[in-house]
Design an enzyme around this catalytic site. Structure first.
Site, PDB file in Angstrom:
ATOM      1  N   ASP A 221       0.829  -1.201   0.000  1.00 49.81           N
ATOM      2  CA  ASP A 221       0.000   0.000   0.000  1.00 49.81           C
ATOM      3  C   ASP A 221       0.873   1.265   0.000  1.00 49.81           C
ATOM      4  O   ASP A 221       1.839   1.354   0.747  1.00 49.81           O
ATOM      5  CB  ASP A 221      -0.851  -0.042   1.288  1.00 49.81           C
ATOM      6  CG  ASP A 221      -1.987   0.951   1.284  1.00 49.81           C
ATOM      7  OD1 ASP A 221      -2.833   0.867   0.385  1.00 49.81           O
ATOM      8  OD2 ASP A 221      -2.037   1.805   2.190  1.00 49.81           O
ATOM      9  N   GLU A 270      14.113 -15.048   0.797  1.00 50.91           N
ATOM     10  CA  GLU A 270      14.467 -16.110   1.743  1.00 50.91           C
ATOM     11  C   GLU A 270      13.625 -17.358   1.460  1.00 50.91           C
ATOM     12  O   GLU A 270      13.876 -18.432   1.991  1.00 50.91           O
ATOM     13  CB  GLU A 270      14.200 -15.655   3.196  1.00 50.91           C
ATOM     14  CG  GLU A 270      15.206 -14.621   3.699  1.00 50.91           C
ATOM     15  CD  GLU A 270      14.753 -13.946   4.984  1.00 50.91           C
ATOM     16  OE1 GLU A 270      13.752 -14.396   5.605  1.00 50.91           O
ATOM     17  OE2 GLU A 270      15.384 -12.951   5.360  1.00 50.91           O
TER      18      GLU A 270
HETATM   19  C1  GLC Z   1      -4.311   2.927  -0.596  1.00 56.14           C
HETATM   20  C2  GLC Z   1      -5.545   2.066  -0.490  1.00 56.14           C
HETATM   21  C3  GLC Z   1      -6.686   2.915  -0.036  1.00 56.14           C
HETATM   22  C4  GLC Z   1      -6.338   3.481   1.323  1.00 56.14           C
HETATM   23  C5  GLC Z   1      -5.025   4.239   1.288  1.00 56.14           C
HETATM   24  C6  GLC Z   1      -4.509   4.507   2.662  1.00 56.14           C
HETATM   25  O1  GLC Z   1      -4.407   3.879  -1.592  1.00 56.14           O
HETATM   26  O2  GLC Z   1      -5.783   1.442  -1.721  1.00 56.14           O
HETATM   27  O3  GLC Z   1      -7.880   2.203   0.037  1.00 56.14           O
HETATM   28  O4  GLC Z   1      -7.351   4.359   1.733  1.00 56.14           O
HETATM   29  O5  GLC Z   1      -4.025   3.494   0.641  1.00 56.14           O
HETATM   30  O6  GLC Z   1      -4.068   3.330   3.258  1.00 56.14           O
END
Ligand code: GLC
Length: 563
Positions: A221, A270
């Protein structure tokens, strides 16, 4: 930079390169215990559906303990399952069922921020300024005589500012308003300080925790945001866009993120086969983006170029060509995506007028999907054509739950039901992403469309028309088109290259894979003559009615032509 292990020769080492990956938003997939929230046993129970769909892998959006300030992207504990979604045993059972069906599992890792309920953040709040507990996050004194102004003008992604002031619990100013902490997203999502080795080490532990439990890969993310220039005075950045993408932005796509991901690759290597990873990096289209996808880093990066494009042949072709050469240059394979949990579903986007912009979309959502008027039949026709165009390309296809049903955005959710932090942080000026997160319709006739208990977001009555059971076995349904396409895709995806048979621009886009498979899309809103050499008898799949492909290809349609 750490030195990653040499490439594995394991036969499964490259499974992800041309995989069809299906994103599950767990709370909205299937609810096994009737509490209105989808859960892990719900996914396990639907493994036959996923297997029949023909996907190679599942990407699970966060299922970790969370107060759901941002739908689970606010993680309280990175190494556990939210009790409302199940237990670690349920997780293991789900992985085992997926693997038995030949389906891999990718989990979402959220490294930019924890939740405000994470024990580390709670400890930071309880500790004094300057303490090691605070050093895991970004705490700073405010500006102004009394520190009453935030340390910088940085905005949050969901609206409002990126700083929140705390009341001190310890130290000389206990009981008074004190420092500010950084959150590029909601206030419940404090950003980690990635300069702190403890943070780095903890994420390695998390990666190993899930890898040891058998997951096959990770979706990372906001990968481009981990490193920040926190040198004082902080630089001004009044907007979140990257204006100049050369590594000089104080918040995004800074060179030091690559050192972090090289460290991750060492951990992922790993294992044999090495674990896969894909970066969510909203970085402009330059060669900087491919760095995330290098084999020495995550291996793949999402590109959202097709997702952001108009339904236009020249745009699609240009993007596909650029992404494929980008992938080749980095040693990665390309990724393709039209829909996910953050954007309006593509069947609805393509139903809007052709000149629509992001502003049109937001205004459309605020009007409860009334203005401008949509042409849903056209939206679905184009979505199906776009999907078949994309599924024929080399690289990994990331599909979002419900798109195989041709689901539209639920644009008219009642205001009282909305949960996206964007809605609250913009004082109801931007509606946000709930409309693509409504729990799935499995059955046209069962209570709650077969999802389970009363869903956490209300389902519209028109879900009956798109429910999985009415499409199952129905010739021409979107579900059957996806099933056919994913089955045929296995034959088509033998090598990672293609040859363009049509010119660089124009509404007819035609390509051939090395094994002779051809994909032909007519992006125009009127039929076009079939190019010479296309034998209509060899058309094995159409996004429209195959009977309509004779000497012409219908408007807004893709054909797959077997060798
Ligand atoms: C990313 C995710 C989204 C979330 C953001 C903060 O863009 O896809 O859904 O709100 O990160 O974590």
């Amino acid at each position: 930079m750490s030195n990653p292990a040499p490439a594995s020769t394991h036969p499964e080492a490259t499974w992800w390169r041309q995989a069809a990956v299906y994103q599950i938003y767990p709370r909205s997939f299937a609810d096994s215990d009737n509490d209105g929230m989808g859960d892990l046993p719900g996914i396990t129970a639907r493994m036959d559906y996923l297997s029949a769909l023909g996907i190679d892998a599942i990407w699970l959006s966060p299922f970790y303990p969370s107060a759901l300030a941002d739908g689970g992207y606010d993680v309280d504990d990175y190494r556990n399952v939210d009790p409302r979604l199940g237990s670690l045993d349920d997780f293991d059972a789900m992985v085992a069922a997926a693997h038995e069906s030949g389906i891999k599992i990718i989990v979402d890792i959220v490294p930019n921020h924890s939740s405000n309920l994470h024990p580390w953040f709670q400890a930071a709040l309880a500790a004094a300024p300057g303490s090691p507990e605070r050093a895991r996050y970004h705490f700073l004194d405010g500006l102004g005589e009394e520190g009453e102004l935030p340390p910088s003008d940085w905005p949050s992604h969901f609206g409002g500012g990126a700083w929140t002031r705390v009341k001190e619990a310890a130290g000389p100013n206990a009981g008074q308003l004190g420092q500010w902490y950084l959150h590029l997203f909601a206030a419940e999502q404090p950003d980690f300080n990635w300069d702190n080795p403890e943070v780095r080490e903890d994420f390695h532990t998390t990666l190993r925790f899930w890898a040891d439990r058998g997951v096959d890969g990770f979706r990372v993310d906001v990968a481009h945001a981990l490193d920040k220039d926190m040198s004082l005075p902080l630089r001004s950045k009044p907007a979140l866009e990257i204006l100049v993408d050369d590594g000089s932005d104080p918040l995004f796509d800074r060179d030091a993120v690559h050192e972090i991901f090289a460290g991750w690759r060492s951990v992922l290597n790993e294992y044999d086969p090495p674990k896969a990873a894909v970066a969510e990096a909203w970085v402009p289209f330059t060669d900087r983006r491919l760095k995330y996808a290098r084999p020495t880093e995550l291996g793949q990066a999402f590109n959202f170029d097709l997702l952001q494009a108009h339904f236009d042949g020249t745009e699609f072709r240009t993007i596909a060509e650029k992404c494929l050469s980008e992938a080749e240059a980095s040693g990665a394979s390309s990724t393709w995506v039209f829909s996910n949990h953050d954007v309006v579903r593509h069947a609805s986007r393509y139903a809007l007028p052709d000149d629509s912009t992001l502003e049109t979309l937001e205004a459309w959502l605020l009007s409860d999907g009334v203005t401008p008027a949509t042409d849903l039949a056209r939206g679905l026709r184009r979505a199906r054509a776009a999907t078949l165009f994309m599924l024929g390309l080399p690289g990994s296809a990331y599909l979002y739950q419900g798109e195989e049903l041709g689901l539209f955005e639920v644009a008219d959710l009642p205001a009282a039901a909305l949960q996206d932090p964007t809605w609250f942080r913009t004082q109801h000026k931007i509606k946000g992403r709930d409309g693509c997160r409504v729990p799935l319709p499995w059955s046209a006739t069962e209570l709650n469309f077969g999802f389970g208990g009363t869903p956490w977001l209300p389902q519209p009555s028109w879900f009956a028309l798109q429910a999985a059971d009415v499409q199952d076995g129905t010739i021409g349904s979107t579900l059957e088109m996806y099933r056919d396409a994913l089955a045929l895709r296995r034959k088509l995806q033998t090598e990672e290259s293609l040859e363009w048979l049509s010119g660089e621009s124009g509404p007819l886009v035609h390509y051939r894979r090395p094994n002779g498979w051809e994909v032909l899309t007519n992006f125009a809103n009127k039929p076009a003559p079939l190019p010479s050499g296309v034998d209509v008898a060899k058309v094995v799949l159409s996004s429209g009615d195959p009977a309509d492909a004779t000497t012409t290809i219908p408007a807004e349609t893709t054909l797959w032509i077997a060798p």
